[in-house]
Scaffold this motif. Structure first.
Motif, mmCIF file in Angstrom:
data_model
loop_
_atom_site.group_PDB
_atom_site.id
_atom_site.type_symbol
_atom_site.label_atom_id
_atom_site.label_comp_id
_atom_site.label_asym_id
_atom_site.label_seq_id
_atom_site.Cartn_x
_atom_site.Cartn_y
_atom_site.Cartn_z
ATOM 1 N N VAL A 315 0.845 -1.202 0.000
ATOM 2 C CA VAL A 315 0.000 0.000 0.000
ATOM 3 C C VAL A 315 0.877 1.248 0.000
ATOM 4 O O VAL A 315 0.614 2.220 -0.724
ATOM 5 N N TYR A 316 1.930 1.220 0.794
ATOM 6 C CA TYR A 316 2.851 2.364 0.838
ATOM 7 C C TYR A 316 3.477 2.598 -0.528
ATOM 8 O O TYR A 316 3.534 3.736 -1.022
ATOM 9 N N ALA A 317 3.953 1.536 -1.141
ATOM 10 C CA ALA A 317 4.610 1.665 -2.448
ATOM 11 C C ALA A 317 3.648 2.166 -3.524
ATOM 12 O O ALA A 317 4.028 2.960 -4.391
ATOM 13 N N LYS A 318 2.402 1.748 -3.447
ATOM 14 C CA LYS A 318 1.421 2.098 -4.479
ATOM 15 C C LYS A 318 0.890 3.514 -4.320
ATOM 16 O O LYS A 318 0.809 4.276 -5.287
ATOM 17 N N TYR A 319 0.539 3.902 -3.086
ATOM 18 C CA TYR A 319 -0.167 5.164 -2.874
ATOM 19 C C TYR A 319 0.693 6.298 -2.313
ATOM 20 O O TYR A 319 0.459 7.464 -2.627
ATOM 21 N N ILE A 320 1.641 5.957 -1.473
ATOM 22 C CA ILE A 320 2.279 6.984 -0.650
ATOM 23 C C ILE A 320 3.690 7.337 -1.110
ATOM 24 O O ILE A 320 4.045 8.511 -1.255
ATOM 25 N N LYS A 321 4.506 6.346 -1.327
ATOM 26 C CA LYS A 321 5.930 6.569 -1.578
ATOM 27 C C LYS A 321 6.226 7.534 -2.724
ATOM 28 O O LYS A 321 7.091 8.417 -2.583
ATOM 29 N N PRO A 322 5.532 7.432 -3.851
ATOM 30 C CA PRO A 322 5.897 8.337 -4.971
ATOM 31 C C PRO A 322 5.820 9.815 -4.649
ATOM 32 O O PRO A 322 6.623 10.611 -5.153
ATOM 33 N N SER A 323 4.877 10.217 -3.778
ATOM 34 C CA SER A 323 4.693 11.633 -3.527
ATOM 35 C C SER A 323 5.217 12.103 -2.179
ATOM 36 O O SER A 323 5.355 13.313 -1.954
ATOM 37 N N VAL A 324 5.542 11.187 -1.271
ATOM 38 C CA VAL A 324 5.872 11.572 0.102
ATOM 39 C C VAL A 324 7.281 11.214 0.522
ATOM 40 O O VAL A 324 7.934 11.971 1.248
ATOM 41 N N HIS A 325 7.789 10.081 0.081
ATOM 42 C CA HIS A 325 8.992 9.494 0.663
ATOM 43 C C HIS A 325 10.177 10.446 0.739
ATOM 44 O O HIS A 325 10.846 10.537 1.769
ATOM 45 N N GLN A 326 10.453 11.167 -0.319
ATOM 46 C CA GLN A 326 11.655 12.003 -0.358
ATOM 47 C C GLN A 326 11.460 13.406 0.232
ATOM 48 O O GLN A 326 12.437 14.169 0.341
ATOM 49 N N LEU A 327 10.236 13.760 0.597
ATOM 50 C CA LEU A 327 9.983 15.134 1.057
ATOM 51 C C LEU A 327 10.520 15.398 2.455
ATOM 52 O O LEU A 327 10.870 16.530 2.777
ATOM 53 N N TRP A 328 10.558 14.391 3.281
ATOM 54 C CA TRP A 328 11.000 14.599 4.672
ATOM 55 C C TRP A 328 12.155 13.690 5.040
ATOM 56 O O TRP A 328 12.763 13.857 6.042
#
Length: 328
Positions: A315-328
């Motif tokens: 779920v993280y890889a599909k929905y969250i990681k592309p837009s959030v992972h590198q921001l913080w």
């Protein structure tokens, strides 16, 4: 309740603790001291021995409630507070040793305590982590007996890694949850090497990970989930962990399939956090005693199954990681 060592502090703290941002009621509401007292009692009666507050929560009322409460109980309760967010504007230049010293003394007065178990810099601008004189102040405060330990509360991994280069930093408070997984990489590795305690905040992504929100959910005018979704007042990562609301709802729907039978996902979301040995304690908030009870359930749950862990990662890889992972 299980207890874990809080890094170099050598405090043994409850793995589930209590954050007090909204302990006096819902975000944006007037502070209710009677409600705060009932929430605090519920937590400590359930085995909690670590309470996190800040001088800006409720305009100082949270600190006052925590201080009064701690003195009313016979158990050893560790109190952590924070300083720096009162600065306006909240800039690197505003961070000065003299001002921070006054904040610490004000917190002692608010809580009626002679010493602070842990005082944390409250998400200062990144530049502050490159100023040794700021960190040196807390060595002097420790020598004077006003504080026992220094910690930092951070927004970014960069800040956490820079902050723990200072030997007197004993803890890092950081956002870590099913929607914010990056800390489990290099940062956790470094905390192990340096014996730094990890205090996890926003473990439920501002309530998103309870699974109780929908497109029809509304939030009051004074609630940051209403006014700070895009970082209008402070770092947007503090609100829903920086995840777009609609995206978060879609991700939670898929998570529900991994945890059938759980109408409230909060205990499972907390249990996921606690599966990481580097985590010393997690500090979910509560605006009523029933939420404390819900959070404490996580301590009694078995570890997630390998299938559930894989589902969370997917779920993280599909929905969250592309837009959030590198921001913080």
């Amino acid at each position: 309740m299980n207890y874990r060592k809080l890094g170099k502090t050598n405090f043994n703290v409850s793995e589930i603790a209590l954050g007090t941002w909204q302990v006096g009621g819902k975000w944006g509401a007037d502070f209710d001291h009677k409600l705060a007292e009932s929430i605090l009692h519920e937590a400590v009666d359930g085995g909690v021995n670590f309470i996190d507050t800040a001088d800006v929560y409720g305009g100082g009322e949270s600190e006052k409630a925590v201080g009064k409460f701690v003195k009313s109980r016979s158990e050893r309760i560790y109190v952590a507070t924070k300083c720096g967010r009162q600065l306006s504007p909240h800039t690197n230049e505003a961070y000065q040793p003299k001002v921070l010293r006054q904040f610490v003394e004000d917190s002692l007065k608010n809580m009626g305590l002679e010493t602070l178990d842990l005082v944390q810099l409250h998400c200062p601008p990144t530049e502050v982590y490159y100023r040794p004189e700021i960190f040196g102040l807390f060595d002097r405060l420790k020598e004077e007996g006003k504080v026992q330990n220094l910690g930092i509360s951070v927004e970014k991994i960069e800040e956490a890694l820079k902050g723990i280069e200072f030997d007197n930093v004993t803890t890092v408070q950081i956002i870590f949850n099913m929607f914010r997984q990056r800390p489990s990489e290099l940062f956790f590795e470094q905390t192990r090497k340096k014996d730094v305690g990890v205090i996890v905040r926003v473990p439920l992504a501002s309530g998103m990970l309870t699974g109780k929100f929908s497109q029809e959910s509304t939030f009051s005018e004074g609630d940051h989930r209403n006014f700070n979704r895009h970082g209008e007042k402070f770092d947007k990562g503090e609100t829903f962990s920086g995840v777009d609301y609609e995206t978060g709802l879609a991700a939670v729907e898929e998570l529900k399939a991994a945890f059938p039978g759980y109408e409230n996902l909060a205990p499972m979301a907390l249990r996921w956090v606690l599966m990481f040995d580097e985590v010393s304690t997690v500090i979910p908030g509560a605006s009523r005693p029933a939420q404390v009870q819900s959070n404490l359930q996580a301590a009694e749950l078995p570890p997630l199954t390998s299938e559930q862990v894989k589902a969370v990662s997917a779920v993280y890889a599909k929905y969250i990681k592309p837009s959030v992972h590198q921001l913080w």
